[in-house]
Design a protein around this motif. Sequence first.
Motif, PDB file in Angstrom:
ATOM      1  N   LEU A  32       5.952 -40.523  38.814  1.00 27.61           N
ATOM      2  CA  LEU A  32       6.238 -39.982  37.486  1.00 27.61           C
ATOM      3  C   LEU A  32       5.441 -38.706  37.234  1.00 27.61           C
ATOM      4  N   ILE A  33       4.160 -38.737  37.557  1.00 27.91           N
ATOM      5  CA  ILE A  33       3.298 -37.569  37.335  1.00 27.91           C
ATOM      6  C   ILE A  33       3.779 -36.394  38.173  1.00 27.91           C
ATOM      7  N   GLU A  34       4.090 -36.642  39.445  1.00 30.79           N
ATOM      8  CA  GLU A  34       4.560 -35.568  40.325  1.00 30.79           C
ATOM      9  C   GLU A  34       5.843 -34.936  39.801  1.00 30.79           C
ATOM     10  N   ARG A  35       6.699 -35.741  39.205  1.00 32.02           N
ATOM     11  CA  ARG A  35       7.967 -35.242  38.675  1.00 32.02           C
ATOM     12  C   ARG A  35       7.819 -34.652  37.277  1.00 32.02           C
ATOM     13  N   GLY A  36       6.653 -34.844  36.668  1.00 29.31           N
ATOM     14  CA  GLY A  36       6.448 -34.375  35.301  1.00 29.31           C
ATOM     15  C   GLY A  36       7.239 -35.183  34.295  1.00 29.31           C
ATOM     16  N   GLU A  37       7.426 -36.478  34.596  1.00 32.85           N
ATOM     17  CA  GLU A  37       8.235 -37.346  33.737  1.00 32.85           C
ATOM     18  C   GLU A  37       7.391 -38.472  33.143  1.00 32.85           C
ATOM     19  N   THR A  38       7.971 -39.112  32.132  1.00 30.11           N
ATOM     20  CA  THR A  38       7.266 -40.171  31.420  1.00 30.11           C
ATOM     21  C   THR A  38       8.128 -41.424  31.317  1.00 30.11           C
ATOM     22  N   VAL A  39       7.475 -42.527  30.968  1.00 26.87           N
ATOM     23  CA  VAL A  39       8.168 -43.812  30.815  1.00 26.87           C
ATOM     24  C   VAL A  39       7.667 -44.506  29.557  1.00 26.87           C
ATOM     25  N   ALA A  40       8.539 -45.312  28.977  1.00 25.21           N
ATOM     26  CA  ALA A  40       8.190 -46.175  27.841  1.00 25.21           C
ATOM     27  C   ALA A  40       8.912 -47.501  28.047  1.00 25.21           C
ATOM     28  N   THR A  41       8.422 -48.534  27.394  1.00 29.16           N
ATOM     29  CA  THR A  41       9.001 -49.869  27.548  1.00 29.16           C
ATOM     30  C   THR A  41       9.370 -50.475  26.199  1.00 29.16           C
ATOM     31  N   ALA A  42      10.347 -51.370  26.243  1.00 29.30           N
ATOM     32  CA  ALA A  42      10.665 -52.247  25.114  1.00 29.30           C
ATOM     33  C   ALA A  42      10.747 -53.643  25.734  1.00 29.30           C
TER      34      ALA A  42
ATOM     35  N   MET B 152       2.171 -50.754  44.519  1.00 27.63           N
ATOM     36  CA  MET B 152       3.410 -50.218  43.985  1.00 27.63           C
ATOM     37  C   MET B 152       3.197 -49.585  42.611  1.00 27.63           C
ATOM     38  N   ILE B 153       2.274 -50.130  41.832  1.00 26.48           N
ATOM     39  CA  ILE B 153       2.051 -49.603  40.480  1.00 26.48           C
ATOM     40  C   ILE B 153       1.576 -48.153  40.555  1.00 26.48           C
ATOM     41  N   ALA B 154       0.593 -47.906  41.410  1.00 29.19           N
ATOM     42  CA  ALA B 154       0.075 -46.540  41.573  1.00 29.19           C
ATOM     43  C   ALA B 154       1.165 -45.611  42.085  1.00 29.19           C
ATOM     44  N   GLU B 155       2.023 -46.117  42.954  1.00 28.92           N
ATOM     45  CA  GLU B 155       3.129 -45.314  43.488  1.00 28.92           C
ATOM     46  C   GLU B 155       4.083 -44.892  42.372  1.00 28.92           C
ATOM     47  N   VAL B 156       4.394 -45.800  41.472  1.00 23.60           N
ATOM     48  CA  VAL B 156       5.289 -45.495  40.353  1.00 23.60           C
ATOM     49  C   VAL B 156       4.658 -44.443  39.446  1.00 23.60           C
ATOM     50  N   VAL B 157       3.404 -44.651  39.087  1.00 27.06           N
ATOM     51  CA  VAL B 157       2.724 -43.703  38.199  1.00 27.06           C
ATOM     52  C   VAL B 157       2.609 -42.340  38.868  1.00 27.06           C
ATOM     53  N   SER B 158       2.248 -42.313  40.146  1.00 26.03           N
ATOM     54  CA  SER B 158       2.138 -41.042  40.871  1.00 26.03           C
ATOM     55  C   SER B 158       3.475 -40.306  40.919  1.00 26.03           C
TER      56      SER B 158
ATOM     57  N   ALA C 166       1.175 -52.575  29.974  1.00 25.40           N
ATOM     58  CA  ALA C 166      -0.234 -52.821  30.305  1.00 25.40           C
ATOM     59  C   ALA C 166      -0.485 -52.656  31.798  1.00 25.40           C
ATOM     60  N   THR C 167       0.443 -53.110  32.614  1.00 24.06           N
ATOM     61  CA  THR C 167       0.290 -52.995  34.065  1.00 24.06           C
ATOM     62  C   THR C 167       0.307 -51.530  34.490  1.00 24.06           C
ATOM     63  N   LEU C 168       1.217 -50.766  33.947  1.00 18.82           N
ATOM     64  CA  LEU C 168       1.279 -49.336  34.269  1.00 18.82           C
ATOM     65  C   LEU C 168      -0.021 -48.623  33.912  1.00 18.82           C
ATOM     66  N   THR C 169      -0.611 -49.003  32.791  1.00 19.28           N
ATOM     67  CA  THR C 169      -1.816 -48.307  32.334  1.00 19.28           C
ATOM     68  C   THR C 169      -3.091 -48.767  33.036  1.00 19.28           C
ATOM     69  N   GLU C 170      -2.975 -49.691  33.987  1.00 20.59           N
ATOM     70  CA  GLU C 170      -4.125 -50.059  34.818  1.00 20.59           C
ATOM     71  C   GLU C 170      -4.478 -48.931  35.792  1.00 20.59           C
ATOM     72  N   VAL C 171      -3.540 -48.031  36.038  1.00 19.23           N
ATOM     73  CA  VAL C 171      -3.738 -46.932  36.985  1.00 19.23           C
ATOM     74  C   VAL C 171      -4.475 -45.784  36.288  1.00 19.23           C
ATOM     75  N   PRO C 172      -5.600 -45.331  36.857  1.00 24.63           N
ATOM     76  CA  PRO C 172      -6.291 -44.183  36.271  1.00 24.63           C
ATOM     77  C   PRO C 172      -5.364 -42.967  36.200  1.00 24.63           C
ATOM     78  N   GLY C 173      -5.392 -42.282  35.091  1.00 28.94           N
ATOM     79  CA  GLY C 173      -4.549 -41.107  34.908  1.00 28.94           C
ATOM     80  C   GLY C 173      -3.156 -41.414  34.412  1.00 28.94           C
ATOM     81  N   SER C 174      -2.869 -42.683  34.170  1.00 29.49           N
ATOM     82  CA  SER C 174      -1.523 -43.088  33.749  1.00 29.49           C
ATOM     83  C   SER C 174      -1.128 -42.505  32.393  1.00 29.49           C
ATOM     84  N   SER C 175      -2.090 -42.051  31.621  1.00 28.55           N
ATOM     85  CA  SER C 175      -1.753 -41.487  30.309  1.00 28.55           C
ATOM     86  C   SER C 175      -0.888 -40.235  30.437  1.00 28.55           C
ATOM     87  N   ARG C 176      -0.855 -39.636  31.615  1.00 25.11           N
ATOM     88  CA  ARG C 176       0.012 -38.467  31.833  1.00 25.11           C
ATOM     89  C   ARG C 176       1.467 -38.877  32.025  1.00 25.11           C
TER      90      ARG C 176
END
Length: 152
Positions: free
Chosen positions: A9-19, A1-7, A29-39
Amino acid sequence: MIAEVVSALIERGETVATAESLTAGLVCATLTEVPGSSRAVRGGLVVYATELKARLAGVDPRLLAEHGAVHPEVAAQLATGARERCGADWGLGLTGVAGPDDQDGVAPGTVHIGLAGPGVRQVRTHRFEGDRAAVRTASVRAALELLRQSLA
């Protein structure tokens, strides 16, 4: 599911942040386990201390004084604060009690997850069972699932 969420976001050209409070950065940290998540991942705020929820994430200090840190509206404001302060399309805000003790009369396992995004502002409240680790892990899963559903 993590890779699905990141993918998504990338496909939509959108970003996420957390508090994050009770998860102390685990969602980010979990989101950034996916390669390419910096996009897709802008960053996050760890606002474990109550006063930092106001100072860093922009939660209304009166709300914190009246209702404490574990409240649905706090989660909503954390999500909005993450989105605005990190310049992201989506914000996730998490607050709750991992346990083992109550906090301000709120039972362990109580978790509020806020999501703010384009035309979206919602909060889900959960009651998770288990020890601190189990509550925190379940909270991360629930937050990512909430975002995944909104991206679908």
